[in-house]
Design a protein around this motif. Structure first.
Motif, PDB file in Angstrom:
ATOM      1  N   ASP A   9       0.839  -1.211   0.000  1.00 43.63           N
ATOM      2  CA  ASP A   9       0.000   0.000   0.000  1.00 43.63           C
ATOM      3  C   ASP A   9       0.870   1.257   0.000  1.00 43.63           C
ATOM      4  OD1 ASP A   9      -2.311  -1.473  -0.025  1.00 43.63           O
ATOM      5  OD2 ASP A   9      -2.683  -1.312   2.127  1.00 43.63           O
ATOM      6  N   ALA A  10       1.924   1.228   0.817  1.00 45.44           N
ATOM      7  CA  ALA A  10       2.816   2.390   0.899  1.00 45.44           C
ATOM      8  C   ALA A  10       3.479   2.658  -0.449  1.00 45.44           C
ATOM      9  CB  ALA A  10       3.867   2.167   1.982  1.00 45.44           C
ATOM     10  N   LEU A  11       3.878   1.595  -1.147  1.00 45.79           N
ATOM     11  CA  LEU A  11       4.476   1.753  -2.481  1.00 45.79           C
ATOM     12  C   LEU A  11       3.463   2.329  -3.468  1.00 45.79           C
ATOM     13  CD1 LEU A  11       6.519  -1.559  -2.850  1.00 45.79           C
ATOM     14  CD2 LEU A  11       7.484   0.749  -2.830  1.00 45.79           C
ATOM     15  N   ASP A  12       2.242   1.795  -3.424  1.00 44.44           N
ATOM     16  CA  ASP A  12       1.206   2.232  -4.365  1.00 44.44           C
ATOM     17  C   ASP A  12       0.864   3.707  -4.187  1.00 44.44           C
ATOM     18  OD1 ASP A  12       1.115  -0.326  -5.393  1.00 44.44           O
ATOM     19  OD2 ASP A  12      -0.614  -0.952  -4.198  1.00 44.44           O
ATOM     20  N   PHE A  13       0.803   4.157  -2.931  1.00 47.77           N
ATOM     21  CA  PHE A  13       0.401   5.543  -2.655  1.00 47.77           C
ATOM     22  C   PHE A  13       1.594   6.493  -2.505  1.00 47.77           C
ATOM     23  CE2 PHE A  13      -3.315   3.098  -1.222  1.00 47.77           C
ATOM     24  CZ  PHE A  13      -4.315   3.759  -1.915  1.00 47.77           C
ATOM     25  N   GLY A  14       2.810   5.970  -2.637  1.00 48.39           N
ATOM     26  CA  GLY A  14       3.983   6.826  -2.523  1.00 48.39           C
ATOM     27  C   GLY A  14       4.185   7.379  -1.129  1.00 48.39           C
ATOM     28  N   ASN A  15       3.845   6.590  -0.103  1.00 54.43           N
ATOM     29  CA  ASN A  15       4.027   7.021   1.290  1.00 54.43           C
ATOM     30  C   ASN A  15       5.487   6.784   1.687  1.00 54.43           C
ATOM     31  OD1 ASN A  15       4.067   7.359   4.083  1.00 54.43           O
ATOM     32  ND2 ASN A  15       2.034   6.473   4.365  1.00 54.43           N
TER      33      ASN A  15
END
Length: 865
Positions: free
Chosen positions: A92-98
């Motif tokens: 999720d962090a990769l997908d949203f650029g977090n």
């Protein structure tokens, strides 16, 4: 809070939960014993809270990783679930650029690998996936080199994991980790060196002329990791509690980490265009910003003696605490002074906090947060930290002439606020020498602006008392902030017709006459007999005087009688004169000038274009280098314009969601109605088309209401989009006006480009002229003892503190600094209008230093200049 939650949260701290023990092994054993007993009843709660602790207290990750390793020996299913949850969160962090979550979870994975929870090969696969994505980004055919910021971020995440697990990886999978290191080296060889001079704290200008190319952040980190590798991966600042349980942890089952996917590569540039490359580079750096830019305040002799990698690790700890505890200033200060490192780091802590406070283009949090943290650290370490902070202030003050303009402003605001919380105590006698400097010298302006801001936070007499050790500095205090009411009769002035008009207007306001009635009086009685100029002065001075008692009084006057101002000053030319009268009334109070103009813009009585024109009026231009007064008004105007656009964008985003919901509700209501109308019902034994009439009527009403709501939301969205389009046009006009004015005033004052190609050359013009005078003139007086020119013939001041930049050159330097600051702060908005600005302002005819300042602020490729 239940005991197991408290133990997880406080693990590693000196606290009652652990009997104030500082033995990390004991902490892990105690916490493990309680968690193991609770697993049977609260496994889901423990999993989520443990992961939350690891994510938000990342300086304790080695302790949490060891704890997970011990739990793995007891309950493999629980730990497997934790690994799977971590994998899902990481994806999720990769997908949203977090960025923060990506970096923290990679550290957590590394530590779990050290505790035998994760297979080393799985971690290497994560590294390889990110490295492959980074390398592809730089490929002009498959990737998009303008998005190098993302590739750099991925590689920095890999490198930043190695202090926490490099030795284990080298021991267990030497060939695989060596392959990763070779890949990183290859990436570094093909990426562009990141030389964002527009984001540096100090005005370094073109160092390339001296052959100096400093390492950028990624190159610096790579160098630190290489030193660490050559030292056998020994790190003092990373606790390794898993080593105390190594014999037990070996028996645990290592889990695989599921595959991850990086986001799709940005589309390659369809054409080689500097503008397109610059826009996309800006977007990439917004999404994947550099976390820290090191502010080297103290000399090397002051900084604590530590290994290169230890500095990086302590910075990471400090930045993590600032990030995750930003709502709890006292907890933040407590954790910052109790980091798990075996050496002092007071100076590094001060440098790191100041680097965030002064970070360009914007700090991660509001400056007030760092002010409060510094205050709490001074109270938590009363014997050490106040002296360190004072040393930082002195060091920055020494280099203030080279400090970026935006950083100077932030430093002034912070320092005045900081002193206001410590009874305004400061050894001002150390800086009394600034009175001997010319009025445009940056050190003198700094002291002047700090004192002005202190008066805003207290009162004039209190600040005067605080400088009693250097009473001469009273010269730099602002005037006492009383209004300049030109129709006052208290000073025995002769009463004129204008005085009578002012008194009459005052009585009308006291008599609660409406704005419409006062407008009629002005148009029928004042305009015909006295003219527009007199009407403006009478209305502005009288109404402002009525509202001068407090901010609330001012707001009340503007709300009730704002239309009077609007009627008298309907166009830009007259609004500029209105602003001038407001400034005249509050000439002794810069704060009230800024507030009054800001509120008038808020009520749309004056436009941002009128404010720009007023700021660039001759009287204000002359104080560009000696006062923040016009710049504060300009900053407020641009900020308010930007905030209006941001608010409209947020409202449109929300309305778009509402449109989708309304369309779905209308469709559903229509479907229910159609189904009911097509249904066959029996009425008096006869088949009739349609449902029960009562239900049918209700469904028709629902369908009509849903359709009306859908239409209403669509209309609201269209209205807001129209407002946004208008606001964007106004914004374009604002930046065109702003930079045209900047260009015009700079062209009048900047020396010929052949004499000043860089800021360094611009600064040296005065000194060069003085040297020539010394060489060629036999008339100049020379000190008999020193052989130097008499100080009265230079810029004045102690000879050791003479400021040798001339007034004209300093004016240019200050103005160019603001040019860059505005370009940098509002880069996103400026890039949206860059083609128009290029065509009308940033042409070949403008001065190269002006163009360079704008491009530097935009981080625009220098070859576009």
């Amino acid at each position: 809070m239940s005991s197991w939650r408290s133990l997880l949260l406080r693990i590693g701290d000196n606290c009652p939960d652990y009997g104030t023990s500082s033995d990390l092994k004991e902490h892990v054993e105690t916490c493990f014993g309680v968690i193991r007993r609770e697993l049977e009843h609260s496994s889901n709660d423990i999993l989520s809270f443990l992961l939350q602790c690891a994510e938000q207290l990342p300086h304790k990750i080695p302790l949490y990783g060891t704890l997970v390793g011990l739990l793995n020996l007891e309950n493999e299913d629980f730990v497997k679930q934790m690994v799977e949850t971590t994998q899902a969160n990481f994806q999720d962090a990769l997908d949203f650029g977090n960025c923060d979550m990506i970096r923290i979870l990679m550290r957590f994975l590394t530590v779990m690998m050290c505790s035998k929870v994760l297979q080393p090969s799985s971690l290497v696969v994560v590294f390889e996936t990110l490295l492959s994505s980074a390398a592809t980004t730089l490929d002009e055919e498959k990737g998009n080199p303008s998005w190098q910021a993302r590739g750099d971020f991925y590689v920095s995440c890999i490198l930043s994991c190695l202090p926490w697990g490099g030795s284990e990886l080298v021991e267990q999978v030497p060939e695989e980790i060596e392959s990763v290191m070779v890949g990183i080296e290859a990436y570094l060889s093909i990426r562009r060196h990141n030389s964002d001079t527009g984001l540096s704290f100090f005005e370094d200008d073109d160092e390339s002329g001296r052959g100096i190319v400093e390492k950028d952040f990624l190159e610096d980190l790579w160098g630190r990791i290489q030193v660490l590798s050559s030292n056998g991966w020994k790190v003092d600042s990373v606790p390794r509690p898993h080593l105390s349980f190594e014999a037990q942890l070996v028996a645990g089952k290592s889990h695989e980490f599921g595959p991850i996917n990086t986001p799709e590569q940005p589309e390659p540039l369809s054409e080689v265009s500097g503008v397109l490359y610059g826009k996309q580079k800006h977007d990439a750096e917004l999404k994947y910003p550099q976390r820290i830019r090191r502010l080297n305040i103290f000399p090397a002799s002051k900084i604590e003696d530590m290994q290169p990698i230890d500095r990086f690790i302590v910075e990471e700890y400090l930045l993590d605490v600032l990030l995750f505890l930003n709502g709890c200033r006292k907890e933040c200060a407590s954790f910052m002074v109790g980091l798990p490192v075996p050496f002092r780091y007071d100076y590094l802590m001060a440098e790191t906090i100041f680097s965030q406070l002064l970070l360009l283009p914007l700090p991660p949090f509001k400056p007030i947060y760092y002010t409060l943290v510094i205050m709490d650290l001074c109270k938590a370490l009363p014997g050490a930290f106040p002296g360190v902070v004072a040393g930082a202030v002195r060091a920055l003050f020494e280099k203030i002439a080279d400090l970026d303009t935006e950083c100077q402003t932030r430093l002034i605001l912070w320092f005045s606020h900081h002193l206001s919380n410590f009874q305004f105590i400061w050894p001002w006698e150390e800086w009394a020498f600034v009175l001997d400097l010319p009025k445009w010298a940056p050190q003198r302006v700094f002291v002047q602006e700090v004192l002005e801001r202190e008066v805003r936070l207290s009162y004039w007499d209190k600040v005067k008392q605080s400088i009693e050790n250097a009473p001469a500095l009273e010269e730099l205090l602002p005037p006492k902030g009383s209004p300049n009411f030109i129709y006052s009769i208290e000073d025995g002035r002769e009463k004129t017709e204008q005085h009578a008009l002012s008194a009459e207007l005052n009585n009308k306001v006291k008599g609660r006459q409406t704005a419409r009635e006062i407008i009629s009086w002005v148009e029928e009685s004042v305009f015909p007999n006295h003219g527009w100029d007199v009407a403006l002065k009478v209305v502005v001075h009288t109404l402002l005087d009525i509202g001068s008692k407090s901010f609330t009084h001012l707001i009340t006057v503007l709300e009730r009688y704002g239309q009077v101002f609007a009627r008298i000053c309907p166009d830009h030319d007259k609004q500029v004169m209105l602003i001038a009268e407001v400034s005249s009334y509050w000439k002794n109070n810069a704060q009230m000038t800024a507030i009054a103009i800001d509120r008038m813009m808020g009520y749309r009585l004056i436009s941002n274009l009128a404010i720009v024109r007023w700021v660039f009026s001759p009287a204000n231009i002359e104080q560009f280098h000696t006062s923040d007064r016009p710049w504060e008004v300009l900053r407020n105007a641009i900020s308010k314009t930007y905030n209006r656009i941001s608010d409209l964008r947020n409202e449109i985003s929300s309305l778009k969601k509402s449109v989708v919901s309304a369309e779905e509700a209308a469709t559903k209501a229509k479907t229910e109605l159609d189904a009911a109308e097509s249904k066959l019902s029996l009425v008096d034994g006869e088949p009739v088309l349609g449902d029960n009439p009562v239900r049918l009527k209700r469904l028709k009403a629902n369908a009509e209401k849903a359709k009306e709501e859908e239409v209403s939301v669509h209309e609201s969205l269209e209205a807001k989009e129209a407002l946004l389009a208008r606001a964007l046009d106004e914004n374009e006009a604002l930046f065109l006006s702003l930079y045209k004015n900047f260009s015009n005033v700079l062209m009048e004052r900047l020396p010929d480009p052949s004499r000043a190609r860089t800021l360094r050359e611009l600064k040296s013009i005065q000194a060069d002229e003085m040297t020539m005078d010394l060489d060629e003139s036999s008339v100049m007086e020379v000190d008999n003892e020193s052989g130097r020119p008499n100080k009265s013939q230079l810029n004045g001041g102690k000879e050791s503190n003479i400021y040798n930049v001339g007034e004209r050159e300093q004016w240019c330097l200050s103005t160019l600094g603001y040019v860059k600051a505005f370009a940098r702060q509002y880069a996103s908005e400026i890039w949206a209008h860059i083609e128009k600005l290029d065509a009308e302002v940033f042409t070949e005819n403008v001065h190269p230093l002006f163009k360079k300042a704008v491009y530097s602020g935009l981080s625009r490729p220098i070859n576009d200049v």
